[in-house]
Motif scaffolding. Structure first.
Motif, PDB file in Angstrom:
ATOM      1  N   SER A  57     111.187   8.347   9.674  1.00  0.00           N
ATOM      2  CA  SER A  57     111.108   7.399  10.781  1.00  0.00           C
ATOM      3  C   SER A  57     110.307   7.991  11.935  1.00  0.00           C
ATOM      4  O   SER A  57     109.421   7.330  12.503  1.00  0.00           O
ATOM      5  N   HIS A  58     110.597   9.231  12.270  1.00  0.00           N
ATOM      6  CA  HIS A  58     109.877   9.907  13.346  1.00  0.00           C
ATOM      7  C   HIS A  58     108.403  10.086  12.981  1.00  0.00           C
ATOM      8  O   HIS A  58     107.513   9.831  13.804  1.00  0.00           O
ATOM      9  N   ALA A  59     108.140  10.503  11.750  1.00  0.00           N
ATOM     10  CA  ALA A  59     106.754  10.692  11.314  1.00  0.00           C
ATOM     11  C   ALA A  59     105.993   9.378  11.335  1.00  0.00           C
ATOM     12  O   ALA A  59     104.830   9.327  11.751  1.00  0.00           O
ATOM     13  N   ASN A  60     106.636   8.288  10.922  1.00  0.00           N
ATOM     14  CA  ASN A  60     105.973   6.993  10.898  1.00  0.00           C
ATOM     15  C   ASN A  60     105.632   6.524  12.305  1.00  0.00           C
ATOM     16  O   ASN A  60     104.560   5.960  12.536  1.00  0.00           O
ATOM     17  N   THR A  61     106.511   6.770  13.252  1.00  0.00           N
ATOM     18  CA  THR A  61     106.208   6.425  14.645  1.00  0.00           C
ATOM     19  C   THR A  61     105.023   7.238  15.134  1.00  0.00           C
ATOM     20  O   THR A  61     104.107   6.700  15.775  1.00  0.00           O
ATOM     21  N   ASN A  62     105.017   8.530  14.821  1.00  0.00           N
ATOM     22  CA  ASN A  62     103.896   9.380  15.240  1.00  0.00           C
ATOM     23  C   ASN A  62     102.574   8.913  14.647  1.00  0.00           C
ATOM     24  O   ASN A  62     101.522   9.081  15.273  1.00  0.00           O
ATOM     25  N   GLU A  63     102.620   8.336  13.455  1.00  0.00           N
ATOM     26  CA  GLU A  63     101.393   7.890  12.793  1.00  0.00           C
ATOM     27  C   GLU A  63     100.756   6.691  13.496  1.00  0.00           C
ATOM     28  O   GLU A  63      99.557   6.483  13.390  1.00  0.00           O
ATOM     29  N   SER A  64     101.553   5.904  14.217  1.00  0.00           N
ATOM     30  CA  SER A  64     100.995   4.706  14.843  1.00  0.00           C
ATOM     31  C   SER A  64     100.918   4.764  16.367  1.00  0.00           C
ATOM     32  O   SER A  64     100.227   3.949  16.973  1.00  0.00           O
ATOM     33  N   VAL A  65     101.587   5.706  16.985  1.00  0.00           N
ATOM     34  CA  VAL A  65     101.655   5.696  18.452  1.00  0.00           C
ATOM     35  C   VAL A  65     100.305   5.992  19.104  1.00  0.00           C
ATOM     36  O   VAL A  65     100.002   5.437  20.174  1.00  0.00           O
ATOM     37  N   ALA A  66      99.476   6.809  18.486  1.00  0.00           N
ATOM     38  CA  ALA A  66      98.151   7.078  19.073  1.00  0.00           C
ATOM     39  C   ALA A  66      97.302   5.806  19.090  1.00  0.00           C
ATOM     40  O   ALA A  66      96.595   5.540  20.070  1.00  0.00           O
ATOM     41  N   ILE A  67      97.384   5.025  18.021  1.00  0.00           N
ATOM     42  CA  ILE A  67      96.654   3.753  17.974  1.00  0.00           C
ATOM     43  C   ILE A  67      97.157   2.834  19.076  1.00  0.00           C
ATOM     44  O   ILE A  67      96.372   2.179  19.775  1.00  0.00           O
ATOM     45  N   PHE A  68      98.487   2.790  19.242  1.00  0.00           N
ATOM     46  CA  PHE A  68      99.071   1.962  20.299  1.00  0.00           C
ATOM     47  C   PHE A  68      98.535   2.364  21.675  1.00  0.00           C
ATOM     48  O   PHE A  68      98.129   1.515  22.471  1.00  0.00           O
ATOM     49  N   ILE A  69      98.529   3.653  21.958  1.00  0.00           N
ATOM     50  CA  ILE A  69      98.056   4.128  23.263  1.00  0.00           C
ATOM     51  C   ILE A  69      96.591   3.768  23.469  1.00  0.00           C
ATOM     52  O   ILE A  69      96.201   3.280  24.540  1.00  0.00           O
ATOM     53  N   LEU A  70      95.760   3.992  22.442  1.00  0.00           N
ATOM     54  CA  LEU A  70      94.340   3.645  22.556  1.00  0.00           C
ATOM     55  C   LEU A  70      94.149   2.151  22.795  1.00  0.00           C
ATOM     56  O   LEU A  70      93.331   1.739  23.632  1.00  0.00           O
ATOM     57  N   LEU A  71      94.899   1.331  22.065  1.00  0.00           N
ATOM     58  CA  LEU A  71      94.754  -0.114  22.228  1.00  0.00           C
ATOM     59  C   LEU A  71      95.265  -0.584  23.583  1.00  0.00           C
ATOM     60  O   LEU A  71      94.685  -1.496  24.185  1.00  0.00           O
ATOM     61  N   ALA A  72      96.331   0.024  24.079  1.00  0.00           N
ATOM     62  CA  ALA A  72      96.830  -0.339  25.414  1.00  0.00           C
ATOM     63  C   ALA A  72      95.781  -0.017  26.473  1.00  0.00           C
ATOM     64  O   ALA A  72      95.475  -0.850  27.342  1.00  0.00           O
ATOM     65  N   MET A  73      95.210   1.164  26.404  1.00  0.00           N
ATOM     66  CA  MET A  73      94.182   1.546  27.376  1.00  0.00           C
ATOM     67  C   MET A  73      92.937   0.672  27.229  1.00  0.00           C
ATOM     68  O   MET A  73      92.361   0.229  28.231  1.00  0.00           O
ATOM     69  N   PHE A  74      92.531   0.424  25.994  1.00  0.00           N
ATOM     70  CA  PHE A  74      91.362  -0.423  25.737  1.00  0.00           C
ATOM     71  C   PHE A  74      91.591  -1.819  26.326  1.00  0.00           C
ATOM     72  O   PHE A  74      90.710  -2.374  26.999  1.00  0.00           O
ATOM     73  N   GLY A  75      92.778  -2.370  26.106  1.00  0.00           N
ATOM     74  CA  GLY A  75      93.077  -3.701  26.628  1.00  0.00           C
ATOM     75  C   GLY A  75      93.087  -3.747  28.145  1.00  0.00           C
ATOM     76  O   GLY A  75      92.532  -4.662  28.756  1.00  0.00           O
ATOM     77  N   ILE A  76      93.696  -2.750  28.753  1.00  0.00           N
ATOM     78  CA  ILE A  76      93.751  -2.717  30.219  1.00  0.00           C
ATOM     79  C   ILE A  76      92.351  -2.560  30.802  1.00  0.00           C
ATOM     80  O   ILE A  76      91.955  -3.293  31.715  1.00  0.00           O
ATOM     81  N   PHE A  77      91.578  -1.618  30.284  1.00  0.00           N
ATOM     82  CA  PHE A  77      90.229  -1.368  30.815  1.00  0.00           C
ATOM     83  C   PHE A  77      89.245  -2.484  30.474  1.00  0.00           C
ATOM     84  O   PHE A  77      88.219  -2.622  31.141  1.00  0.00           O
ATOM     85  N   SER A  78      89.558  -3.290  29.450  1.00  0.00           N
ATOM     86  CA  SER A  78      88.696  -4.420  29.097  1.00  0.00           C
ATOM     87  C   SER A  78      89.088  -5.686  29.839  1.00  0.00           C
ATOM     88  O   SER A  78      88.480  -6.721  29.627  1.00  0.00           O
ATOM     89  N   ALA A  79      90.122  -5.611  30.665  1.00  0.00           N
ATOM     90  CA  ALA A  79      90.639  -6.783  31.380  1.00  0.00           C
ATOM     91  C   ALA A  79      91.066  -7.863  30.392  1.00  0.00           C
ATOM     92  O   ALA A  79      90.759  -9.040  30.543  1.00  0.00           O
ATOM     93  N   ALA A  80      91.800  -7.433  29.371  1.00  0.00           N
ATOM     94  CA  ALA A  80      92.315  -8.362  28.362  1.00  0.00           C
ATOM     95  C   ALA A  80      93.300  -9.333  29.003  1.00  0.00           C
ATOM     96  O   ALA A  80      93.821  -9.083  30.100  1.00  0.00           O
ATOM     97  N   SER A  81      93.564 -10.414  28.305  1.00  0.00           N
ATOM     98  CA  SER A  81      94.575 -11.363  28.764  1.00  0.00           C
ATOM     99  C   SER A  81      95.897 -10.621  28.932  1.00  0.00           C
ATOM    100  O   SER A  81      96.439 -10.084  27.962  1.00  0.00           O
TER     101      SER A  81
END
Length: 134
Positions: A57-81
């Motif tokens: 469970s911990h490993a699976n979270t680690n596998e996706s959290v970097a993508i989440f962080i990148l997408l959150a930053m990308f969305g904020i900096f892109s002025a997403a909805s």
């Protein structure tokens, strides 16, 4: 730096994901201590073992959290909805939380559905980030 209030939910979800990851680490450590696991030694693949399920469970979270962080930053900096980005981030968090709980409880079908929810959340964040560029 103060983030635009429109994205405060996404930023909050980032903090909650950090808390979730920290909780998973603590649970894994306690399970390892209770199971007398020797650090540095592999954990035996055994779905009936709580230690194995906590590790995965911990490993699976680690596998996706970097993508989440990148997408959150990308969305904020892109002025997403903000609604789309915030709701997608919340869906990701809900999926990760349920995935963890179902993994701990050894409910594999429900765990897979929860994993799918988190993937839909990530996909929504990706789409939200790209839409302003179209």
């Amino acid at each position: 730096m103060q983030v635009n209030d429109a994205y405060s939910m996404t930023v909050l979800v980032m903090g909650l994901m950090a808390a979730l990851s920290f909780a998973q680490l603590l649970i894994l450590d306690v399970a390892g201590l209770k199971g007398r696991h020797k650090p540095g030694h592999p954990i035996e693949v055994d779905q009936s073992s709580f230690l194995f399920r906590a590790f995965r469970s911990h490993a699976n979270t680690n596998e996706s959290v970097a993508i989440f962080i990148l997408l959150a930053m990308f969305g904020i900096f892109s002025a997403a909805s903000p609604n789309w980005l915030n709701n997608s981030a919340a869906l990701y968090l809900l999926g990760r939380l349920l995935h963890m709980l179902f993994y701990y409880s050894n409910y594999s079908l429900a765990r897979s559905v929860a994993f799918g929810l988190s993937l839909f959340g990530l996909a929504g964040m990706l789409i939200a980030g790209f839409l302003p560029w179209l």
